[in-house]
Scaffold this active site. Structure first.
Site, mmCIF file in Angstrom:
data_model
loop_
_atom_site.group_PDB
_atom_site.id
_atom_site.type_symbol
_atom_site.label_atom_id
_atom_site.label_comp_id
_atom_site.label_asym_id
_atom_site.label_seq_id
_atom_site.Cartn_x
_atom_site.Cartn_y
_atom_site.Cartn_z
ATOM 1 C CG ASP A 16 -5.063 -6.552 1.868
ATOM 2 O OD1 ASP A 16 -5.244 -5.486 1.250
ATOM 3 O OD2 ASP A 16 -3.944 -6.884 2.322
ATOM 4 N N GLY A 17 -6.269 -6.919 -1.068
ATOM 5 C CA GLY A 17 -5.679 -7.350 -2.341
ATOM 6 C C GLY A 17 -6.386 -6.834 -3.583
ATOM 7 N NE ARG A 20 -1.463 -6.760 -2.557
ATOM 8 C CZ ARG A 20 -1.475 -7.451 -1.411
ATOM 9 N NH1 ARG A 20 -0.627 -8.446 -1.246
ATOM 10 N NH2 ARG A 20 -2.334 -7.146 -0.463
ATOM 11 C CD1 TRP A 21 -8.164 -10.224 -8.638
ATOM 12 C CD2 TRP A 21 -8.869 -8.317 -9.600
ATOM 13 N NE1 TRP A 21 -9.121 -10.551 -9.573
ATOM 14 C CE2 TRP A 21 -9.574 -9.401 -10.180
ATOM 15 C CE3 TRP A 21 -9.142 -7.033 -10.052
ATOM 16 C CZ2 TRP A 21 -10.535 -9.224 -11.168
ATOM 17 C CZ3 TRP A 21 -10.092 -6.855 -11.051
ATOM 18 C CH2 TRP A 21 -10.780 -7.949 -11.598
ATOM 19 N NE ARG A 29 -4.359 1.228 -4.976
ATOM 20 C CZ ARG A 29 -3.981 0.185 -4.219
ATOM 21 N NH1 ARG A 29 -3.013 -0.604 -4.642
ATOM 22 N NH2 ARG A 29 -4.555 -0.042 -3.065
ATOM 23 C CG HIS A 33 -10.813 -0.300 -4.461
ATOM 24 N ND1 HIS A 33 -10.283 -1.106 -3.490
ATOM 25 C CD2 HIS A 33 -9.942 0.734 -4.606
ATOM 26 C CE1 HIS A 33 -9.138 -0.574 -3.054
ATOM 27 N NE2 HIS A 33 -8.908 0.529 -3.720
ATOM 28 C CG ASN A 64 -7.600 1.772 4.264
ATOM 29 O OD1 ASN A 64 -8.489 0.952 4.484
ATOM 30 N ND2 ASN A 64 -6.344 1.376 4.093
ATOM 31 N NE ARG A 183 -4.249 -8.397 5.270
ATOM 32 C CZ ARG A 183 -3.940 -7.229 5.787
ATOM 33 N NH1 ARG A 183 -3.903 -7.072 7.082
ATOM 34 N NH2 ARG A 183 -3.646 -6.203 5.012
ATOM 35 N NE ARG A 189 0.145 -5.632 6.759
ATOM 36 C CZ ARG A 189 0.922 -5.924 5.711
ATOM 37 N NH1 ARG A 189 1.925 -6.766 5.850
ATOM 38 N NH2 ARG A 189 0.690 -5.382 4.532
#
Ligand code: IPE
Ligand code: IPE
Ligand code: MG
Length: 236
Positions: A16-17, A20-21, A29, A33, A64, A183, A189
């Site tokens: 995850d992230g 935001r990275w 975005r 990825h 997703n 995670r 979560r």
């Protein structure tokens, strides 16, 4: 990291992230990825070189598909590129690739390269790389209930035959339970990742975003795992 200490047999990573990275760098975005996928390749090499036998990764959840069509499309194209070209090194490493998830809703091209990668690595004996794609833990349990009920309906088995080994054999993949689930990105979560198999997993939530979760970061996770006391309901 103290390699002589016990390594986990099955590690799961909720990658995850990526978004935001990228956002923190003023990038799209999609570029997050892409960076995540490049990181996965080197991380995978490190993990199998350490001698960890099974790695499960969460690449795309059933949920997703709620994202913008353009992001979903970018991810699907990225999967094609990775499974067709970037992951061929797994053959040389003698690592077997397995997938979990529903096939429906995945583009034909993605299914084609998934099937080919599975076929080409089928004899791999140096580790298992298990990719959860269009995967949801609740959906996996629902699909398992359907598969088992169909067998009961067809009178192939009776309800008394339903035991843990039958349940396990009807999950998407029959793999040992997870020992460690990581995670990245600081979220605490599990977002529907391998619910059944993580019953006694140790959890680790590093703050770094997935593209920055490198070999060194992974070793910190293993060090933390080695400090944990696992009791499985018993007493130490
Ligand atoms: C994880 O990164 C990759 C996928 C879910 C496919 P995100 O895209 O969820 O990144 P954030 O959480 O928005 O930063
Ligand atoms: C979980 O991440 C799924 C993957 C890493 C593939 P999400 O970013 O989709 O999870 P939520 O929405 O933050 O719970
Ligand atoms: Mg996310």
């Amino acid at each position: 990291m103290e390699k002589r200490q016990k390594l986990p047999g099955h590690v799961g990573i909720i990658m995850d992230g990526n978004g935001r990275w990228a956002q923190e760098r003023g990038l799209s975005r999609s570029l997050g990825h892409k960076a995540g996928s490049e990181n996965l390749k080197s991380l995978c090499t490190h993990i199998f070189d350490l001698g960890i036998p099974i790695l499960s990764v969460f690449a795309f959840s059933t949920e997703n598909f709620k994202r913008d069509a353009a992001e979903v499309q970018y991810l699907m194209q990225l999967f094609v590129k990775m499974f067709e070209k970037e992951f061929t090194f797994l053959k040389e490493k003698d690592v077997r690739v397995l997938f979990s998830g529903r096939r429906e809703n995945l583009p034909k091209e993605v299914l084609r390269v998934m099937d080919r990668l599975v076929e080409e690595t089928a004899n791999g004996s140096n580790g298992i790389f298990h990719i959860c794609l269009n995967y949801g833990g609740q959906t996996e349990i629902l699909d398992l209930c359907r598969k088992i009920s169909e067998k009961v309906e067809a009178k192939e088995i009776s309800s008394k035959d339903i035991d843990f080994s039958l349940v396990r054999a009807n999950l998407y993949q029959d793999l040992p339970d997870l020992d460690l689930v990581i995670r990245t990105s600081g979220e605490q979560r599990i977002s529907n990742f391998m619910l059944y198999q993580s019953a006694y997993a140790e959890y680790y939530f590093p703050k770094v975003y997935f593209p920055d979760f490198d070999a060194e970061q992974f070793d910190l996770a293993i060090e933390e795992f080695q400090k944990r006391t696992r009791k499985f309901g018993g007493t130490k």
